[in-house]
Design a protein around this motif. Sequence first.
Motif, PDB file in Angstrom:
ATOM      1  N   ALA A  43      -0.024  10.844  53.047  1.00 18.01           N
ATOM      2  CA  ALA A  43       1.394  10.738  53.183  1.00 18.01           C
ATOM      3  C   ALA A  43       1.913  11.448  54.362  1.00 18.01           C
ATOM      4  O   ALA A  43       1.112  12.356  54.858  1.00 18.01           O
ATOM      5  N   GLU A  44       3.052  11.140  55.050  1.00 17.37           N
ATOM      6  CA  GLU A  44       3.764  11.596  56.078  1.00 17.37           C
ATOM      7  C   GLU A  44       4.087  13.062  55.543  1.00 17.37           C
ATOM      8  O   GLU A  44       4.614  13.404  54.670  1.00 17.37           O
ATOM      9  N   PRO A  45       3.530  14.283  56.520  1.00 15.77           N
ATOM     10  CA  PRO A  45       4.078  15.662  55.990  1.00 15.77           C
ATOM     11  C   PRO A  45       5.446  15.915  55.929  1.00 15.77           C
ATOM     12  O   PRO A  45       6.255  15.256  56.928  1.00 15.77           O
ATOM     13  N   PRO A  46       5.989  16.849  55.373  1.00 20.59           N
ATOM     14  CA  PRO A  46       7.372  17.136  55.354  1.00 20.59           C
ATOM     15  C   PRO A  46       7.815  17.898  56.931  1.00 20.59           C
ATOM     16  O   PRO A  46       6.859  18.158  57.506  1.00 20.59           O
ATOM     17  N   SER A  47       8.750  17.733  57.217  1.00 22.63           N
ATOM     18  CA  SER A  47       8.935  18.192  58.832  1.00 22.63           C
ATOM     19  C   SER A  47       8.744  19.494  58.964  1.00 22.63           C
ATOM     20  O   SER A  47       8.290  20.187  59.954  1.00 22.63           O
ATOM     21  N   CYS A  48       9.054  20.468  58.116  1.00 28.16           N
ATOM     22  CA  CYS A  48       8.525  22.036  58.090  1.00 28.16           C
ATOM     23  C   CYS A  48       7.097  22.185  58.000  1.00 28.16           C
ATOM     24  O   CYS A  48       6.425  23.177  58.321  1.00 28.16           O
ATOM     25  N   ALA A  49       6.225  21.130  57.694  1.00 28.94           N
ATOM     26  CA  ALA A  49       4.618  21.308  57.895  1.00 28.94           C
ATOM     27  C   ALA A  49       3.929  20.461  58.728  1.00 28.94           C
ATOM     28  O   ALA A  49       2.842  20.427  58.863  1.00 28.94           O
ATOM     29  N   ALA A  50       4.728  19.608  59.349  1.00 30.87           N
ATOM     30  CA  ALA A  50       4.207  18.656  60.546  1.00 30.87           C
ATOM     31  C   ALA A  50       3.486  19.478  61.629  1.00 30.87           C
ATOM     32  O   ALA A  50       2.362  18.987  61.827  1.00 30.87           O
ATOM     33  N   ALA A  51       3.921  20.630  62.096  1.00 30.85           N
ATOM     34  CA  ALA A  51       3.125  21.148  63.151  1.00 30.85           C
ATOM     35  C   ALA A  51       1.786  21.573  62.600  1.00 30.85           C
ATOM     36  O   ALA A  51       0.856  21.680  63.173  1.00 30.85           O
ATOM     37  N   ALA A  52       1.778  22.305  61.506  1.00 31.72           N
ATOM     38  CA  ALA A  52       0.614  22.690  60.901  1.00 31.72           C
ATOM     39  C   ALA A  52      -0.219  21.592  60.752  1.00 31.72           C
ATOM     40  O   ALA A  52      -1.600  21.830  60.936  1.00 31.72           O
ATOM     41  N   MET A  73      -3.294  20.562  53.768  1.00 30.69           N
ATOM     42  CA  MET A  73      -2.545  20.346  54.851  1.00 30.69           C
ATOM     43  C   MET A  73      -1.826  19.026  54.902  1.00 30.69           C
ATOM     44  O   MET A  73      -0.754  18.703  55.651  1.00 30.69           O
ATOM     45  N   LEU A  74      -2.102  18.129  54.108  1.00 27.71           N
ATOM     46  CA  LEU A  74      -1.713  16.832  53.701  1.00 27.71           C
ATOM     47  C   LEU A  74      -1.715  16.462  52.300  1.00 27.71           C
ATOM     48  O   LEU A  74      -2.391  16.960  51.640  1.00 27.71           O
ATOM     49  N   ARG A  75      -0.500  15.395  52.072  1.00 25.04           N
ATOM     50  CA  ARG A  75      -0.623  15.015  50.785  1.00 25.04           C
ATOM     51  C   ARG A  75      -1.118  13.664  50.619  1.00 25.04           C
ATOM     52  O   ARG A  75      -1.101  13.027  51.807  1.00 25.04           O
ATOM     53  N   THR A  76      -1.458  13.218  49.467  1.00 24.57           N
ATOM     54  CA  THR A  76      -1.832  11.688  49.198  1.00 24.57           C
ATOM     55  C   THR A  76      -0.788  10.760  49.167  1.00 24.57           C
ATOM     56  O   THR A  76       0.512  11.055  48.872  1.00 24.57           O
ATOM     57  N   THR A  77      -1.068   9.596  49.443  1.00 25.17           N
ATOM     58  CA  THR A  77       0.102   8.486  48.945  1.00 25.17           C
ATOM     59  C   THR A  77      -0.699   7.022  48.519  1.00 25.17           C
ATOM     60  O   THR A  77      -1.875   6.835  49.273  1.00 25.17           O
ATOM     61  N   GLY A  78      -0.237   6.472  47.606  1.00 29.86           N
ATOM     62  CA  GLY A  78      -1.047   5.174  47.113  1.00 29.86           C
ATOM     63  C   GLY A  78      -2.166   5.369  46.522  1.00 29.86           C
ATOM     64  O   GLY A  78      -3.140   4.504  46.460  1.00 29.86           O
ATOM     65  N   VAL A  79      -2.324   6.634  45.905  1.00 33.43           N
ATOM     66  CA  VAL A  79      -3.319   7.054  45.257  1.00 33.43           C
ATOM     67  C   VAL A  79      -3.071   7.123  43.958  1.00 33.43           C
ATOM     68  O   VAL A  79      -2.080   7.973  43.309  1.00 33.43           O
ATOM     69  N   SER A 120      -2.708  22.287  45.302  1.00 33.17           N
ATOM     70  CA  SER A 120      -1.338  22.739  44.660  1.00 33.17           C
ATOM     71  C   SER A 120      -1.365  24.023  43.794  1.00 33.17           C
ATOM     72  O   SER A 120      -0.663  24.844  44.029  1.00 33.17           O
ATOM     73  N   GLN A 121      -2.352  23.999  42.851  1.00 28.66           N
ATOM     74  CA  GLN A 121      -2.374  24.939  41.992  1.00 28.66           C
ATOM     75  C   GLN A 121      -2.825  26.363  42.798  1.00 28.66           C
ATOM     76  O   GLN A 121      -2.454  27.373  42.514  1.00 28.66           O
ATOM     77  N   ALA A 122      -3.573  26.272  44.027  1.00 29.78           N
ATOM     78  CA  ALA A 122      -4.122  27.378  44.593  1.00 29.78           C
ATOM     79  C   ALA A 122      -3.070  27.648  45.724  1.00 29.78           C
ATOM     80  O   ALA A 122      -3.299  28.739  46.669  1.00 29.78           O
ATOM     81  N   LYS A 123      -1.919  27.040  45.745  1.00 23.51           N
ATOM     82  CA  LYS A 123      -1.024  27.093  46.943  1.00 23.51           C
ATOM     83  C   LYS A 123      -1.336  27.333  48.373  1.00 23.51           C
ATOM     84  O   LYS A 123      -1.304  28.170  49.112  1.00 23.51           O
ATOM     85  N   LEU A 124      -2.290  26.211  48.522  1.00 25.30           N
ATOM     86  CA  LEU A 124      -2.857  26.217  49.906  1.00 25.30           C
ATOM     87  C   LEU A 124      -1.937  25.300  50.808  1.00 25.30           C
ATOM     88  O   LEU A 124      -1.443  24.344  50.544  1.00 25.30           O
ATOM     89  N   GLY A 125      -1.906  25.888  52.157  1.00 27.85           N
ATOM     90  CA  GLY A 125      -1.466  25.017  53.203  1.00 27.85           C
ATOM     91  C   GLY A 125       0.103  24.770  53.087  1.00 27.85           C
ATOM     92  O   GLY A 125       0.696  25.598  52.706  1.00 27.85           O
ATOM     93  N   LEU A 126       0.708  23.494  52.838  1.00 27.49           N
ATOM     94  CA  LEU A 126       1.857  23.069  52.438  1.00 27.49           C
ATOM     95  C   LEU A 126       2.538  23.506  51.500  1.00 27.49           C
ATOM     96  O   LEU A 126       3.607  23.745  51.273  1.00 27.49           O
ATOM     97  N   TRP A 127       1.411  23.824  50.436  1.00 27.08           N
ATOM     98  CA  TRP A 127       2.009  24.163  49.148  1.00 27.08           C
ATOM     99  C   TRP A 127       2.255  25.550  48.935  1.00 27.08           C
ATOM    100  O   TRP A 127       2.760  26.226  47.960  1.00 27.08           O
ATOM    101  N   ALA A 128       1.825  26.453  50.036  1.00 25.34           N
ATOM    102  CA  ALA A 128       2.408  27.689  50.073  1.00 25.34           C
ATOM    103  C   ALA A 128       3.584  27.973  50.634  1.00 25.34           C
ATOM    104  O   ALA A 128       4.216  29.125  50.637  1.00 25.34           O
ATOM    105  N   GLN A 129       4.347  26.956  51.211  1.00 21.97           N
ATOM    106  CA  GLN A 129       5.773  27.167  51.604  1.00 21.97           C
ATOM    107  C   GLN A 129       6.526  26.286  51.033  1.00 21.97           C
ATOM    108  O   GLN A 129       6.325  25.374  50.391  1.00 21.97           O
TER     109      GLN A 129
END
Length: 269
Positions: free
Chosen positions: A62-71, A114-120, A133-142
């Motif tokens: 999936a396209e990352p949210p704008s605040c996570a796009a750079a990462a 760093m990225l989420r899934t789509t169509g899965v 998500s449970q471990a609050k990794l990457g974009l899940w930490a913000q």
Amino acid sequence: MVLLALFVTACTAEQGGTPSPAPRVSSSSPSEAEPSTKVRAVIDGRTVELADGTRARISLLAEPPSCAAAAALDFTTKTLLDKEVRVSSITPGEVSLILSDGTDFALLAVRSGMLRTTGVDGGPLTEAESQASQAKLGLWAQECPTSTPAPAPPSPSSTAPPAPPCVVVYRVNSEWPGAFQGEVTVRNASGELINGWTLRWRYADGQTVTQMWNAAVSQSGADVTVTNAGYTALIVPDGSVSLGFNASVSGANSVPDSFTLNGAACTVG
């Protein structure tokens, strides 16, 4: 007779007996691995350009949210740029990329948060996303905003006119038949030094200024123009100058309701 019997037996076995088994055909060789290529450019977190110039989106990401796009872009660049990958096409314009160690890039990106899934719907990608998500990794930490923030209110300077640069107090000190004596006080509210000034007002009842001190006066009909004297030219910030005058009047003697100083409207005190 013995030889004839053997010959007949042999012929019978070949023509009418049980057929001999068919020769074994070797099984087809395993399908060749997907072609290997290099990623020569990373466009964003889920879009790459391959060595032959093909630009494709990585499937199931999936396209990352704008605040996570750079990462996401940084992660994809470090992982794929100038790296050997194997490519398989999923849908037109989309590819699946396998790293040289056999790791599926989409799975790695989701597992790292760093990225989420789509169509899965289920499977390793869904499980990897749940774990990230449970471990609050990457974009899940913000916490990314879910809606566009409201525009900031306009600054006061854009919604309200600037304060008048001057305050004028006009008063009648004394009156007698056909004449009066008045005083005008001008205060500098501009915050800057005034060096030379012209004060104007308009009479409504036919008053005529006949004499003035601390300034020079001229009048055209109802319009009065007053200019500073040499010793009253400077008005410091928040300072003031007072002008005295005599004037003639017949009948009513109303106070002027507006004044300008060097063309700017003043507050009437």
